[in-house]
Design a protein around this motif. Structure first.
Motif, PDB file in Angstrom:
ATOM      1  N   LEU A  49      19.098 -29.355 -17.293  1.00 44.85           N
ATOM      2  CA  LEU A  49      19.552 -29.615 -15.916  1.00 44.85           C
ATOM      3  C   LEU A  49      19.005 -28.581 -14.934  1.00 44.85           C
ATOM      4  O   LEU A  49      19.320 -28.626 -13.749  1.00 44.85           O
ATOM      5  CB  LEU A  49      21.081 -29.616 -15.869  1.00 44.85           C
ATOM      6  N   GLY A  50      18.242 -27.596 -15.423  1.00 43.64           N
ATOM      7  CA  GLY A  50      17.602 -26.654 -14.504  1.00 43.64           C
ATOM      8  C   GLY A  50      18.038 -25.208 -14.645  1.00 43.64           C
ATOM      9  O   GLY A  50      17.477 -24.321 -13.999  1.00 43.64           O
ATOM     10  N   ALA A  51      19.058 -24.946 -15.476  1.00 45.86           N
ATOM     11  CA  ALA A  51      19.428 -23.546 -15.712  1.00 45.86           C
ATOM     12  C   ALA A  51      18.240 -22.838 -16.367  1.00 45.86           C
ATOM     13  O   ALA A  51      17.489 -23.449 -17.122  1.00 45.86           O
ATOM     14  CB  ALA A  51      20.654 -23.470 -16.625  1.00 45.86           C
ATOM     15  N   CYS A  52      18.058 -21.562 -16.069  1.00 40.75           N
ATOM     16  CA  CYS A  52      16.922 -20.854 -16.661  1.00 40.75           C
ATOM     17  C   CYS A  52      17.183 -19.357 -16.689  1.00 40.75           C
ATOM     18  O   CYS A  52      18.188 -18.870 -16.159  1.00 40.75           O
ATOM     19  CB  CYS A  52      15.641 -21.155 -15.886  1.00 40.75           C
ATOM     20  N   LEU A  53      16.262 -18.664 -17.341  1.00 41.22           N
ATOM     21  CA  LEU A  53      16.342 -17.216 -17.446  1.00 41.22           C
ATOM     22  C   LEU A  53      15.287 -16.641 -16.517  1.00 41.22           C
ATOM     23  O   LEU A  53      14.119 -17.015 -16.586  1.00 41.22           O
ATOM     24  CB  LEU A  53      16.042 -16.838 -18.905  1.00 41.22           C
ATOM     25  N   ARG A  54      15.731 -15.754 -15.611  1.00 38.98           N
ATOM     26  CA  ARG A  54      14.770 -15.079 -14.726  1.00 38.98           C
ATOM     27  C   ARG A  54      14.980 -13.584 -14.871  1.00 38.98           C
ATOM     28  O   ARG A  54      16.033 -13.080 -14.508  1.00 38.98           O
ATOM     29  CB  ARG A  54      15.020 -15.454 -13.260  1.00 38.98           C
ATOM     30  N   VAL A  82      20.526 -15.109 -16.220  1.00 43.06           N
ATOM     31  CA  VAL A  82      20.596 -16.568 -16.208  1.00 43.06           C
ATOM     32  C   VAL A  82      20.775 -17.043 -14.769  1.00 43.06           C
ATOM     33  O   VAL A  82      21.660 -16.566 -14.060  1.00 43.06           O
ATOM     34  CB  VAL A  82      21.756 -17.062 -17.087  1.00 43.06           C
ATOM     35  N   ASP A  83      19.935 -17.965 -14.344  1.00 42.32           N
ATOM     36  CA  ASP A  83      20.000 -18.547 -13.011  1.00 42.32           C
ATOM     37  C   ASP A  83      20.601 -19.946 -13.124  1.00 42.32           C
ATOM     38  O   ASP A  83      19.996 -20.837 -13.732  1.00 42.32           O
ATOM     39  CB  ASP A  83      18.582 -18.597 -12.429  1.00 42.32           C
ATOM     40  N   GLY A  94      24.634 -26.403  -9.265  1.00 42.16           N
ATOM     41  CA  GLY A  94      25.589 -26.577  -8.167  1.00 42.16           C
ATOM     42  C   GLY A  94      26.721 -25.563  -8.269  1.00 42.16           C
ATOM     43  O   GLY A  94      26.671 -24.628  -9.068  1.00 42.16           O
ATOM     44  N   ARG A  95      27.783 -25.749  -7.499  1.00 46.62           N
ATOM     45  CA  ARG A  95      28.877 -24.773  -7.459  1.00 46.62           C
ATOM     46  C   ARG A  95      29.711 -24.824  -8.729  1.00 46.62           C
ATOM     47  O   ARG A  95      30.122 -25.888  -9.167  1.00 46.62           O
ATOM     48  CB  ARG A  95      29.792 -25.065  -6.262  1.00 46.62           C
ATOM     49  N   LEU A  96      29.952 -23.669  -9.301  1.00 49.85           N
ATOM     50  CA  LEU A  96      30.812 -23.565 -10.486  1.00 49.85           C
ATOM     51  C   LEU A  96      31.782 -22.415 -10.262  1.00 49.85           C
ATOM     52  O   LEU A  96      31.422 -21.404  -9.648  1.00 49.85           O
ATOM     53  CB  LEU A  96      29.977 -23.256 -11.736  1.00 49.85           C
ATOM     54  N   GLY A  97      33.008 -22.552 -10.773  1.00 43.55           N
ATOM     55  CA  GLY A  97      33.960 -21.455 -10.717  1.00 43.55           C
ATOM     56  C   GLY A  97      33.516 -20.308 -11.603  1.00 43.55           C
ATOM     57  O   GLY A  97      32.600 -20.461 -12.426  1.00 43.55           O
ATOM     58  N   PRO A  98      34.169 -19.153 -11.483  1.00 46.19           N
ATOM     59  CA  PRO A  98      33.729 -17.976 -12.242  1.00 46.19           C
ATOM     60  C   PRO A  98      33.801 -18.161 -13.761  1.00 46.19           C
ATOM     61  O   PRO A  98      32.903 -17.729 -14.489  1.00 46.19           O
ATOM     62  CB  PRO A  98      34.666 -16.860 -11.765  1.00 46.19           C
ATOM     63  N   GLU A  99      34.857 -18.822 -14.256  1.00 48.62           N
ATOM     64  CA  GLU A  99      34.946 -19.015 -15.712  1.00 48.62           C
ATOM     65  C   GLU A  99      33.851 -19.941 -16.216  1.00 48.62           C
ATOM     66  O   GLU A  99      33.199 -19.669 -17.230  1.00 48.62           O
ATOM     67  CB  GLU A  99      36.308 -19.589 -16.088  1.00 48.62           C
ATOM     68  N   ALA A 126      28.754 -20.916 -18.860  1.00 48.58           N
ATOM     69  CA  ALA A 126      27.422 -21.535 -18.776  1.00 48.58           C
ATOM     70  C   ALA A 126      26.336 -20.499 -19.070  1.00 48.58           C
ATOM     71  O   ALA A 126      25.381 -20.771 -19.818  1.00 48.58           O
ATOM     72  CB  ALA A 126      27.209 -22.164 -17.408  1.00 48.58           C
ATOM     73  N   ALA A 127      26.479 -19.312 -18.487  1.00 47.57           N
ATOM     74  CA  ALA A 127      25.472 -18.262 -18.715  1.00 47.57           C
ATOM     75  C   ALA A 127      25.433 -17.872 -20.190  1.00 47.57           C
ATOM     76  O   ALA A 127      24.358 -17.699 -20.788  1.00 47.57           O
ATOM     77  CB  ALA A 127      25.785 -17.051 -17.844  1.00 47.57           C
ATOM     78  N   GLN A 128      26.618 -17.750 -20.776  1.00 47.26           N
ATOM     79  CA  GLN A 128      26.703 -17.415 -22.204  1.00 47.26           C
ATOM     80  C   GLN A 128      26.026 -18.492 -23.061  1.00 47.26           C
ATOM     81  O   GLN A 128      25.303 -18.188 -24.016  1.00 47.26           O
ATOM     82  CB  GLN A 128      28.199 -17.272 -22.551  1.00 47.26           C
ATOM     83  N   CYS A 129      26.249 -19.763 -22.690  1.00 45.83           N
ATOM     84  CA  CYS A 129      25.647 -20.865 -23.465  1.00 45.83           C
ATOM     85  C   CYS A 129      24.121 -20.812 -23.388  1.00 45.83           C
ATOM     86  O   CYS A 129      23.422 -21.004 -24.397  1.00 45.83           O
ATOM     87  CB  CYS A 129      26.146 -22.216 -22.943  1.00 45.83           C
ATOM     88  N   VAL A 130      23.586 -20.555 -22.195  1.00 47.31           N
ATOM     89  CA  VAL A 130      22.129 -20.486 -22.030  1.00 47.31           C
ATOM     90  C   VAL A 130      21.563 -19.340 -22.872  1.00 47.31           C
ATOM     91  O   VAL A 130      20.552 -19.495 -23.572  1.00 47.31           O
ATOM     92  CB  VAL A 130      21.751 -20.330 -20.542  1.00 47.31           C
TER      93      VAL A 130
END
Lengths: 336, 336
Positions: B166-171, B175-176, B181-186, B191-195
């Motif tokens: 869906l476009g998440a990536c590592l820069r 993790v970017d 789109g907008r996500l809450g802090p949790e 999501a970052a942990q999953c990536v």
């Protein structure tokens, strides 16, 4: 057939040939050693043409790897195979060919990895051990005064590839040269031999064993990237130079009919062709190598670091003009 | 840079890390053992997307292979790499990443093979040895009455892959998630942990060492093809069945925001996702596994040969619904 079914089939098929080790996260090998380990690939459209019989690909993969063990004077022991191919690939036929080879050379297929990808890509890791009373051979043992030997002829495999590009092929274990037009009997026999040398290289394990168990000095390498390039490597590893006699690399019978087809002088193929999979080695001047195993002297080792070619009494420097694996992307080439 | 230049550079770069063994026809390894040997691949558009940083590909290749050694309770020793890629590929960057990983995990890059082909394909063979006072772990040691343990959470890697699609990536190591789109802090943290779990798996070598050196009974496997499939494999190898508690595979924080993006229930990813690279193992009921290393009980081993899932008090049979390496050809998937 899915992956787990294939692995179950393979474990049964390879029973007594290492299959009992397949199926855990890794294979347990007994204590022992020292060991030698080598890795080599066969890749579709790089090392073989698309559509090649998978059993043929498997046997060639095993042979070119075994040639590295032969060059080390090692006895083959264990194989680990990473195979990726389209899901339409005949994996079973590949393994049948591979296991036949394993049986012939007493190698145990002990583990591996399977996946799908568009290009058939097979990477084989082989582990070998010393022959009883043997010592490993290395590239760095050549000394000035040694003679330089070859375990057989070179150049035929490259010519075979050129002929395959022109339409020569293997049909039910016989070479079909129809596409090449009319050839005399000597040229036909040479052409067939060249095609077989390319498609079915035979690792010189017995020569490696003899050298490892009888001699005390010398270097060895297998000719995979062309005689010139691999002799340069042997010289660099040993810190010496060499003179190669062009007369020791004679044209095969009927060559005058084949040269116009191949469009390269014989000596180019002999020096730069590659995929010969014969051993190149050195011995002290007074020692003879076993001629019944194909060994023939082709020159000598000298001081310095240059590799020279003697042709019609003239010495000239020989560049390492074999195949460079990283220099080009193109169809099946002369890659070891 | 041609092949011989690259190999010379690599020998220098890998000095003290096995580089002194590179360059002969095969590498000589000292006597010892027993050894464990494993082979695994990373293939462009199968295990990683085209254009992935070569150093990242190299680290992942090493990590997923080390996970197999962890599952055997083995200490990493030697690596052999078969790498084929287009000539435009940044081979040096790949090796820089690979050798950094080798340093971290004390693996020696001892040999390999380089060639060119259109698809980046890397096959790694790792050889490991027992830890001092350790015994190798195997899949076949599970017994009725054992508890079933996991070395960490499962499902995150598969979710990470879905988010990358869906476009998440590592820069630059971060993790970017902008594309999501907008996500809450949790949800963002999950999501970052999953990536990261997907891109940078961490082999559980310390857990493998602890199990290999302290326990006397039990089985182990690493979860590469999905929990369900790999537990089936462990059960088949041990001749037993298992019950997995769905409650032991809880949704991560913020999952309600991520589920509409991923479009799969959490439990599907946890049971069938794969590429988790955590250990799954069994221990006699009275023994505890080291929770400080992430170990948590998820069920128990029982007689029979079925794998069951207990969810809200109901038991149902769990099919081996992990990834099948041979069943499909498509883009980067959940392959171990």
């Amino acid at each position: 057939m899915n992956e787990d079914d294939l692995i179950r089939w393979l474990k049964r098929r390879a029973r007594g040939q290492g299959g009992e080790r397949i199926g855990d996260d890794a294979a347990i090998l007994p204590a022992g050693g020292p060991w030698v380990t080598t890795v080599d690939c066969q890749i579709e459209n790089v090392h073989f043409f698309s559509g090649t019989d998978p059993a043929q690909v498997a046997r060639r993969l095993l042979a070119v790897n075994l040639s590295d063990l032969a060059a080390m004077g090692a006895e083959p022991a264990y194989a680990f195979l990473a195979l990726s191919a389209p899901s339409s690939f005949d994996f079973k036929r590949f393994f049948e060919g591979f296991l036949e080879g394993c049986e012939a050379y007493r190698v145990e297929l002990s583990g591996g990895d399977l996946s799908t990808q568009p290009t058939v890509t097979a990477a084989l890791t082989l582990i070998g051990k010393p022959f009883p009373d043997g010592r490993f051979l290395e590239r760095g043992g050549a000394r000035p005064g040694h003679r330089l030997w070859l375990g057989g002829s070179v150049g035929e495999s490259a010519v075979g590839l050129a002929l395959i590009r022109l339409g020569a092929c293997l049909r039910e274990n016989r070479v079909d040269l129809t596409a090449l037009g009319r050839l005399g009997p000597e040229a036909s026999a040479t052409a067939a031999q060249c095609v077989m040398r390319h498609l079915r290289p035979e690792p010189q394990l017995e020569l490696g064993r003899r050298l490892a168990t009888t001699r005390r000095q010398g270097a060895a390498i297998d000719i995979s990237d062309g005689l010139a390039k691999d002799v340069h490597r042997l010289c660099r590893a040993s810190g010496i130079g060499a003179v190669i006699e062009a007369d020791a690399l004679p044209e095969p019978a009927g060559w005058s009919e084949l040269e116009p087809l191949v469009d390269e002088p014989w000596l180019h193929s002999a020096l730069g062709g590659g995929e010969d999979y014969v051993l190149c080695f050195t011995l002290p001047a007074r020692e003879e190598a076993p001629s019944e195993l194909g060994a023939r002297p082709i020159g000598e080792i000298c001081r310095g670091h240059r590799v020279m070619l003697r042709q019609r009494g003239q010495l000239r420097e020989l560049p390492p003009s074999g195949w460079d694996h990283l220099a080009r992307d193109r169809g099946p080439h002369l890659d070891g």
